[in-house]
Design an enzyme around this catalytic site. Structure first.
Site, PDB file in Angstrom:
ATOM      1  N   LYS A  52      26.232  38.157  36.585  1.00  0.00           N
ATOM      2  CA  LYS A  52      26.210  36.944  37.435  1.00  0.00           C
ATOM      3  C   LYS A  52      25.107  37.044  38.478  1.00  0.00           C
ATOM      4  CE  LYS A  52      27.904  36.980  41.196  1.00  0.00           C
ATOM      5  NZ  LYS A  52      29.279  36.890  41.622  1.00  0.00           N
TER       6      LYS A  52
ATOM      7  N   CYS B 144      33.306  43.645  36.025  1.00  0.00           N
ATOM      8  CA  CYS B 144      32.195  43.629  36.979  1.00  0.00           C
ATOM      9  C   CYS B 144      30.857  43.870  36.291  1.00  0.00           C
ATOM     10  CB  CYS B 144      32.440  44.677  38.066  1.00  0.00           C
ATOM     11  SG  CYS B 144      31.037  44.882  39.152  1.00  0.00           S
TER      12      CYS B 144
ATOM     13  N   GLU C 119      19.801  36.843  64.244  1.00  0.00           N
ATOM     14  CA  GLU C 119      19.761  37.076  65.696  1.00  0.00           C
ATOM     15  C   GLU C 119      20.659  36.076  66.433  1.00  0.00           C
ATOM     16  OE1 GLU C 119      16.080  36.098  67.905  1.00  0.00           O
ATOM     17  OE2 GLU C 119      15.300  35.326  66.021  1.00  0.00           O
TER      18      GLU C 119
ATOM     19  N   TYR D 115      35.411  30.827  43.729  1.00  0.00           N
ATOM     20  CA  TYR D 115      34.186  31.634  43.666  1.00  0.00           C
ATOM     21  C   TYR D 115      33.396  31.332  42.387  1.00  0.00           C
ATOM     22  CZ  TYR D 115      35.707  35.364  47.014  1.00  0.00           C
ATOM     23  OH  TYR D 115      36.081  36.111  48.101  1.00  0.00           O
TER      24      TYR D 115
ATOM     25  N   HIS E  64      14.089  39.825  66.252  1.00  0.00           N
ATOM     26  CA  HIS E  64      13.385  38.546  66.267  1.00  0.00           C
ATOM     27  C   HIS E  64      12.102  38.617  65.457  1.00  0.00           C
ATOM     28  CE1 HIS E  64      12.258  34.664  67.871  1.00  0.00           C
ATOM     29  NE2 HIS E  64      11.058  35.148  68.128  1.00  0.00           N
TER      30      HIS E  64
ATOM     31  N   CYS F  65      30.321  40.440  38.093  1.00  0.00           N
ATOM     32  CA  CYS F  65      29.396  40.557  39.231  1.00  0.00           C
ATOM     33  C   CYS F  65      27.949  40.849  38.836  1.00  0.00           C
ATOM     34  CB  CYS F  65      29.847  41.676  40.158  1.00  0.00           C
ATOM     35  SG  CYS F  65      31.614  41.845  40.334  1.00  0.00           S
TER      36      CYS F  65
ATOM     37  N   GLU G 129      29.861  29.391  42.164  1.00  0.00           N
ATOM     38  CA  GLU G 129      28.676  30.216  41.895  1.00  0.00           C
ATOM     39  C   GLU G 129      27.974  29.740  40.626  1.00  0.00           C
ATOM     40  OE1 GLU G 129      30.010  34.297  41.822  1.00  0.00           O
ATOM     41  OE2 GLU G 129      29.852  34.490  44.003  1.00  0.00           O
TER      42      GLU G 129
HETATM   43  P1  NDP Z   1      39.792  31.282  42.337  1.00  0.00           P
HETATM   44  O1  NDP Z   1      41.225  31.550  42.473  1.00  0.00           O
HETATM   45  O2  NDP Z   1      38.833  31.676  43.395  1.00  0.00           O
HETATM   46  O3  NDP Z   1      39.571  29.738  42.063  1.00  0.00           O
HETATM   47  C1  NDP Z   1      40.270  29.055  41.070  1.00  0.00           C
HETATM   48  C2  NDP Z   1      39.948  27.580  41.231  1.00  0.00           C
HETATM   49  O4  NDP Z   1      40.479  26.860  40.143  1.00  0.00           O
HETATM   50  C3  NDP Z   1      40.532  26.995  42.500  1.00  0.00           C
HETATM   51  O5  NDP Z   1      39.582  26.093  43.015  1.00  0.00           O
HETATM   52  C4  NDP Z   1      41.782  26.307  41.999  1.00  0.00           C
HETATM   53  O6  NDP Z   1      42.143  25.199  42.781  1.00  0.00           O
HETATM   54  C5  NDP Z   1      41.321  25.827  40.640  1.00  0.00           C
HETATM   55  N1  NDP Z   1      42.413  25.636  39.702  1.00  0.00           N
HETATM   56  C6  NDP Z   1      43.432  26.479  39.426  1.00  0.00           C
HETATM   57  N2  NDP Z   1      44.231  25.959  38.482  1.00  0.00           N
HETATM   58  C7  NDP Z   1      43.698  24.760  38.159  1.00  0.00           C
HETATM   59  C8  NDP Z   1      44.076  23.719  37.259  1.00  0.00           C
HETATM   60  N3  NDP Z   1      45.158  23.833  36.500  1.00  0.00           N
HETATM   61  N4  NDP Z   1      43.297  22.626  37.187  1.00  0.00           N
HETATM   62  C9  NDP Z   1      42.211  22.508  37.968  1.00  0.00           C
HETATM   63  N5  NDP Z   1      41.806  23.430  38.829  1.00  0.00           N
HETATM   64  C10 NDP Z   1      42.539  24.545  38.928  1.00  0.00           C
HETATM   65  O7  NDP Z   1      39.418  31.928  40.936  1.00  0.00           O
HETATM   66  P2  NDP Z   1      38.042  32.216  40.243  1.00  0.00           P
HETATM   67  O8  NDP Z   1      38.347  32.103  38.797  1.00  0.00           O
HETATM   68  O9  NDP Z   1      36.933  31.405  40.805  1.00  0.00           O
HETATM   69  O10 NDP Z   1      37.763  33.723  40.656  1.00  0.00           O
HETATM   70  C11 NDP Z   1      38.768  34.731  40.495  1.00  0.00           C
HETATM   71  C12 NDP Z   1      38.578  35.803  41.521  1.00  0.00           C
HETATM   72  O11 NDP Z   1      37.450  36.584  41.202  1.00  0.00           O
HETATM   73  C13 NDP Z   1      38.329  35.306  42.931  1.00  0.00           C
HETATM   74  O12 NDP Z   1      39.520  35.046  43.616  1.00  0.00           O
HETATM   75  C14 NDP Z   1      37.555  36.418  43.549  1.00  0.00           C
HETATM   76  O13 NDP Z   1      38.441  37.308  44.175  1.00  0.00           O
HETATM   77  C15 NDP Z   1      36.855  37.077  42.370  1.00  0.00           C
HETATM   78  N6  NDP Z   1      35.413  36.786  42.383  1.00  0.00           N
HETATM   79  C16 NDP Z   1      34.659  37.215  43.426  1.00  0.00           C
HETATM   80  C17 NDP Z   1      33.313  36.934  43.463  1.00  0.00           C
HETATM   81  C18 NDP Z   1      32.500  37.399  44.626  1.00  0.00           C
HETATM   82  O14 NDP Z   1      32.946  38.278  45.356  1.00  0.00           O
HETATM   83  N7  NDP Z   1      31.322  36.833  44.862  1.00  0.00           N
HETATM   84  C19 NDP Z   1      32.649  36.196  42.399  1.00  0.00           C
HETATM   85  C20 NDP Z   1      33.540  35.782  41.370  1.00  0.00           C
HETATM   86  C21 NDP Z   1      34.861  36.074  41.377  1.00  0.00           C
HETATM   87  P3  NDP Z   1      43.027  25.335  44.127  1.00  0.00           P
HETATM   88  O15 NDP Z   1      42.072  25.780  45.192  1.00  0.00           O
HETATM   89  O16 NDP Z   1      43.526  23.969  44.344  1.00  0.00           O
HETATM   90  O17 NDP Z   1      44.090  26.314  43.829  1.00  0.00           O
END
Ligand code: NDP
Length: 478
Positions: free
Chosen positions: A50, A42, A466, A177, A461, A47, A181
């Protein structure tokens, strides 16, 4: 049997540090080992940096907005090195605070890798062994690369803060995410962003209308988003690839717009599932994160490790070995900092205060810092209507600040309401500052507020939020 420590924590991230400090405050003797930098994902590579990049990236639109509001300003130029220097100074400062907090709480810090030897023994990298009545594994997670030929040429979110310079163009793979982002951040900072997502719409699992509006907004801001698309193979680009790419690429100032930038890698040739070939300066994978359980000695100590590599725990974060607990991303429950902190606090409450406290994972609000931003709590319309009959209250509009500045960005305010109990089951907001809004709406939803409770609340407002208390008729029932 006497132990060196009452508690030994492995991992100095948000969850581990909080648990160590709070346990120490109960009078327990606590040690903590961290192999890298105090603060964990984080603070050091997640976080915090980022969000600072999110702030930096917003300024690209601010100049035009300022002009629309009567200011006489030119578009500025972003200097990555200037920002990066300040960013790292800030991270150093925060890491210092984390250390000071631990020191001040009487926690003994070991700047070392640690692994489990048995249910009460931790082995440090220098060969020293310490014993503890309780051991808390809080080692977090790490980005994973997909199994694609040449994937090792790509970078992950771990690398982004340390880039020597920003690429001119980048391919971001993933639709979660992190991918979404960073697509927005880099786009805002002036990088040409292409995003590949293998599914039909980014941000799988979130409310369909909300994710569609985010995706539309991202495309309108210039992100070249390709759905149903993935990489088949990639390798270092050759001179021929680059020549091939330059043909048919739009010209900008007499030069091909998409050529890899000199000095930023050699260019990566990518073949995608739709048969297209492209050369990018950089490829970033945001394809999910895996728990950090590799070579941790978990299984040898008797801890069950799940299919995704996670430490398997019960609702009190206890593993199959009674003396060993695990919290945060290493357990692969909900990968969010505040959840890891909650799990750490509940662990201390359970083990050191004699008050067994399960971790409440229900109705966790969260925000995705895309542009536009998405704030969400509770059930999506799609999930809710699988469970029970619902009413959907929804409005989408151009907010006054954007309308005045002639910007197209639209806002979405949406409530998913149970027909029977009248409870608001889900709230979804796509808007500037949606994260700030959903934190507050999250309190009401967590308290079990009904639609009528929302209605009884007087509007503030003029604001965007709102609309949450002024939507009279359901848009549809389902
Ligand atoms: P996520 O699990 O959110 O997303 C992973 C993405 O990668 C999905 O779109 C998935 O597709 C895709 N994917 C997985 N495997 C492959 C592959 N082999 N080829 C192509 N695409 C693939 O993980 P992140 O890495 O984005 O983030 C991890 C975690 O970190 C999040 O779940 C969240 O909890 C946390 N986080 C929170 C944030 C916040 O609160 N603002 C900011 C950043 C991270 P599919 O959908 O098809 O599975």
């Amino acid at each position: 049997m006497t132990f060196d420590y009452d508690l030994f924590v492995i991992g100095g991230g948000s969850g581990g540090v909080r648990a160590a400090r709070v346990a120490s405050a109960t009078g327990a003797k606590v040690g903590l080992a961290e192999e890298f930098r105090m603060g964990g994902t984080c603070v050091i590579r997640g976080c915090v940096p980022k969000k600072l990049m999110v702030f930096a990236s917003h300024y690209s639109e601010a100049f035009a907005d300022a002009r629309a509001y009567g200011w006489d300003v030119e578009d500025g130029t972003f200097h990555w090195s200037r920002f990066q220097k300040k960013l790292h100074a800030e991270l150093d400062r925060l890491e210092g605070i984390y250390r000071k907090l631990l020191d001040g709480s009487g926690v003994e810090i070991f700047d070392s890798r640690a692994r489990l030897k048995d249910p009460h023994t931790v082995a440090l990298a220098d060969g020293k062994e310490v014993t503890a009545k309780h051991i808390l594994v809080a080692t977090g997670g790490r980005p994973v690369l997909p199994e694609i030929d040449g994937a090792e040429l790509g970078i992950t979110s771990n690398d982004i803060f340390n880039l020597a310079e920003l690429p001119k163009n980048i391919l971001i793979v993933g639709g979660g995410y992190i991918a979404s982002e960073f697509a927005c951040i880099l786009n805002g900072l002036g990088v040409n962003v292409t995003q590949y997502y293998r599914g039909a719409q980014i941000l799988r699992g979130f409310d369909d209308e909300a994710r569609a509006l985010v995706a539309e907004g991202m495309k309108a801001k210039g992100i070249d988003l390709h759905l149903g698309t993935n990489i088949v193979e990639m390798r270092e680009a050759t001179a021929d690839d680059i020549k091939g790419v330059s043909e048919g690429v739009p010209m900008e100032d007499g030069k091909p717009a998409q050529l890899p930038q000199k000095g930023v890698g050699k260019g990566i040739w990518v073949k995608s599932t739709n048969g297209n070939e492209h050369v990018f300066d950089q490829v970033m994978f945001a394809t999910g994160r895996a728990p950090n359980t590799n070579d941790m000695g978990l299984e040898e100590a008797g801890v069950e490790v799940g299919r995704r590599g996670e430490a398997v725990v019960d609702e009190y974060s206890q593993t199959a070995v009674p003396s060993i607990y695990a919290i945060g991303d290493v357990t692969n429950r909900v990968q969010l900092t505040p959840v890891a902190i909650r799990e750490g606090m509940a662990f201390v409450e359970t083990v050191f205060k004699g008050n067994p406290t399960p971790v409440d994972h229900e109705l966790i609000p969260s925000a995705i810092f895309t542009q536009p931003e998405l704030g969400t709590v509770g059930l999506s319309e799609e999930d809710a209507r699988e469970q029970e009959p619902v009413e959907i209250y929804c409005t989408s509009f151009k907010p006054m600040n954007h309308a005045f500045a002639d910007r197209e960005d639209r806002v979405l305010m949406k409530l998913v309401v149970s027909k029977e109990s009248r409870k608001v089951l889900g709230c979804h907001i796509v808007a500037d500052q949606a994260g700030e809004m959903i934190q507050l709406a999250g309190i009401a939803v967590k308290m079990g507020a009904t639609k009528e409770d929302f209605d009884r609340t007087v509007a503030v407002h003029p604001t965007m939020a709102e609309e949450l208390v002024t939507m009279k008729e359901p848009m549809r029932t389902a």
